[in-house]
Scaffold this motif. Structure first.
Motif, PDB file in Angstrom:
ATOM      1  N   SER A 208       0.843  -1.195   0.000  1.00 17.38           N
ATOM      2  CA  SER A 208       0.000   0.000   0.000  1.00 17.38           C
ATOM      3  C   SER A 208       0.878   1.244   0.000  1.00 17.38           C
ATOM      4  CB  SER A 208      -0.894   0.005   1.238  1.00 17.38           C
ATOM      5  OG  SER A 208      -0.116   0.224   2.408  1.00 17.38           O
TER       6      SER A 208
ATOM      7  N   ASP B 147      -7.103   8.240  -4.036  1.00 20.48           N
ATOM      8  CA  ASP B 147      -7.462   7.362  -2.928  1.00 20.48           C
ATOM      9  C   ASP B 147      -6.692   7.816  -1.698  1.00 20.48           C
ATOM     10  OD1 ASP B 147      -8.685   5.334  -1.559  1.00 20.48           O
ATOM     11  OD2 ASP B 147      -7.481   3.717  -2.412  1.00 20.48           O
ATOM     12  N   HIS B 148      -7.245   7.551  -0.542  1.00 18.92           N
ATOM     13  CA  HIS B 148      -6.574   7.883   0.726  1.00 18.92           C
ATOM     14  C   HIS B 148      -6.144   9.348   0.810  1.00 18.92           C
ATOM     15  CE1 HIS B 148      -6.541   3.636   1.577  1.00 18.92           C
ATOM     16  NE2 HIS B 148      -5.812   3.377   0.515  1.00 18.92           N
TER      17      HIS B 148
ATOM     18  N   ARG C 200      -5.212  10.998   4.022  1.00 17.22           N
ATOM     19  CA  ARG C 200      -3.900  10.750   4.619  1.00 17.22           C
ATOM     20  C   ARG C 200      -2.795  11.558   3.942  1.00 17.22           C
ATOM     21  NH1 ARG C 200      -2.672   5.856   7.648  1.00 17.22           N
ATOM     22  NH2 ARG C 200      -0.491   6.279   7.142  1.00 17.22           N
TER      23      ARG C 200
ATOM     24  N   TYR D 183       0.022  11.536  -2.869  1.00 18.79           N
ATOM     25  CA  TYR D 183      -0.326  10.117  -3.026  1.00 18.79           C
ATOM     26  C   TYR D 183       0.424   9.509  -4.211  1.00 18.79           C
ATOM     27  CZ  TYR D 183      -3.371   6.083  -4.068  1.00 18.79           C
ATOM     28  OH  TYR D 183      -3.873   4.836  -4.349  1.00 18.79           O
TER      29      TYR D 183
ATOM     30  N   ASN E  94     -12.473   2.236  -2.981  1.00 12.08           N
ATOM     31  CA  ASN E  94     -12.365   3.564  -3.595  1.00 12.08           C
ATOM     32  C   ASN E  94     -13.238   3.619  -4.838  1.00 12.08           C
ATOM     33  OD1 ASN E  94     -10.771   2.625  -5.915  1.00 12.08           O
ATOM     34  ND2 ASN E  94      -9.095   2.418  -4.465  1.00 12.08           N
TER      35      ASN E  94
ATOM     36  N   LYS F  36     -13.162   8.899   1.973  1.00 10.57           N
ATOM     37  CA  LYS F  36     -11.740   9.255   2.069  1.00 10.57           C
ATOM     38  C   LYS F  36     -11.396  10.443   1.174  1.00 10.57           C
ATOM     39  CE  LYS F  36     -10.714   5.059   0.842  1.00 10.57           C
ATOM     40  NZ  LYS F  36      -9.939   3.852   0.443  1.00 10.57           N
TER      41      LYS F  36
END
Length: 433
Positions: A158, A181-182, A185, A193, A311, A335
């Protein structure tokens, strides 16, 4: 004796602790949550000190090195204190790789990682190679390095794992695709990302292979900016076809799985697997749980479990493969999703959306406020806040010959322990209809 602290005692953390103990470190494990009974037992069996429910900073800040669970964000105050005092923070994969000379075949991407990783592992096993499966699936790499010997490891990575990898080198790196995605974070900055995903190429030389989807616009853009050391192996529908079988002969169906099979085939070719073994494997591989998994047909309604679609892009691939009118169940922990990516497929494939989550506000806003512009005006929208009600609503909305597709677009942590738990509960609810 060097002191190593493991933050997080799940699969990766417990494995790292056992390997560190075997290598003579002073080991301490700390988990802010509750350590599950099987992992507690493993730590106790190996005489490893641990705590859960809190972090005792005095026992952590004195570490020479910290192995951090990929689930812990860098914004956590304890992590920031460790960074401020320049304590090295690494991933379990980084730590484990120090103690093995095995060849590393590593796979990342926003979608298709588990399927492609599992397929490559299947091909290598069928070829008789001594191979381990690690990363986001299988036992942790560290635990396998501590207790077993393998000549190859096939590792699903990941972006969170890649964030804390520095000296690690993939002998074969595979980048399947990059879609948002994400973002929660990554400061809601897509480039952050993207940069994390490209860390899979870190430290590669001309003796190593970088396999990538040539038609992904994000990957193509980044390759124009970077000067990678690896030997490049592009694949895609615009590239020479590497498959030793026809697309209709593949066990895995759907356009996205043709691409996954291409990536796996190239990896197997680089390793030196015979064409006959690759061919047989591509024709017999049965896929992975919770990814377009057939569950049952109930009074003419077909149910598909795609809980691994955490996602929007993954849901896009699932919808793209639907060949019957569809009731789509979606929702969960958002997310930073942009649902417009599936607008056209919702319009052409779905007659009903069932929202399932504690917070469906963003879904309602997107699909209801723009309904006339982006979706079929006859689209039915049903709002629920639990899986049982969602399955019941989807079943009653479906017609004979329809498909009910669980493809949530979202993480599972609002209502479930994991996407596996979500998928298992979905299958149980379907079988109880």
């Amino acid at each position: 004796m060097r002191r190593i602290v493991i933050l997080g005692a799940g699969e990766s953390g417990t494995g790292a602790a056992i390997l560190a103990k075997a290598k003579g470190f002073d080991v301490f494990v700390s988990d802010f949550g509750t350590i599950s009974d099987p992992y507690r037992a493993l730590l106790d069996q190996n005489a490893i000190a641990w705590e859960d429910g809190h972090h005792t900073e005095d026992l952590i800040l004195n570490a020479d090195e910290v192995v951090k669970s990929p689930g812990i964000p860098l914004t956590v105050p304890l992590i920031q204190k460790l960074q401020a005092q320049r304590t090295p923070i690494i991933s379990e994969i980084e730590f484990a790789a120090r103690y093995t000379n095995a060849k590393m075949i590593c796979i990342t991407g926003s979608n298709g990682k588990t399927t492609t990783t599992s397929l490559i592992y299947y091909i290598l096993r069928n070829a008789g190679l001594n191979v381990g499966l690690a990363g986001n699936i299988g036992n942790s790499l560290a635990l396998q390095v501590a207790r077993e010997h393998h000549d190859y490891y096939v590792i699903e990575l990941s972006s969170f794992q890649l964030d804390n990898m520095y000296d690690f080198k993939a002998d074969i790196a595979i980048l399947l695709n990059i879609t948002p995605d994400h973002l929660d974070r990554y400061d809601f900055q897509f480039q952050n990302y993207v940069d994390a995903k490209f860390r899979i190429t870190r430290n590669q030389t001309a003796d190593d292979a970088f396999i990538y989807w040539a038609e992904d616009p994000v990957i193509d853009r980044e390759l124009g900016k970077l000067h990678l050391g690896a030997t490049l192996y592009p694949y895609g529908f615009s590239c020479p076809n590497p498959l030793p079988v026809g697309e209709d002969e593949l066990a895995l169906k759907g356009r996205h799985n043709v691409l996954n099979s291409m990536a796996a085939t190239i990896a197997a070719n680089v390793v030196g697997i015979k064409k006959e073994v690759i061919r047989e494997s591509l024709m017999s591989f049965q896929g992975v749980p919770h990814r377009l998994q057939y569950v049952a047909t109930v009074r003419g309604v077909r149910f598909i479990n795609d809980s691994k679609a955490t996602n929007v892009n993954s849901c896009w691939y699932a919808l793209e493969s639907m060949t019957t009118p569809t009731v789509l169940i979606l929702g969960g922990k958002d997310k930073g999703n942009d649902y417009s990516e599936i607008d056209e497929l919702v319009r052409t494939k779905c007659h009903t959306l069932v929202f399932m989550g504690l917070h469906n506000e963003k879904l309602r806003e997107h699909f209801k406020n723009h309904q006339s512009a982006i979706t079929n005006q006859q689209l039915q929208i049903i709002d629920t806040d639990n899986l049982h009600d969602a399955v019941q609503a989807a079943y009653h909305a479906a017609h004979d010959g329809d498909t009910v597709l669980l493809s949530p677009c979202c993480a599972s942590f609002d209502l479930f322990k994991s996407y596996e738990d979500r998928g298992d509960q979905f299958m149980s609810a379907v079988r109880n209809l």
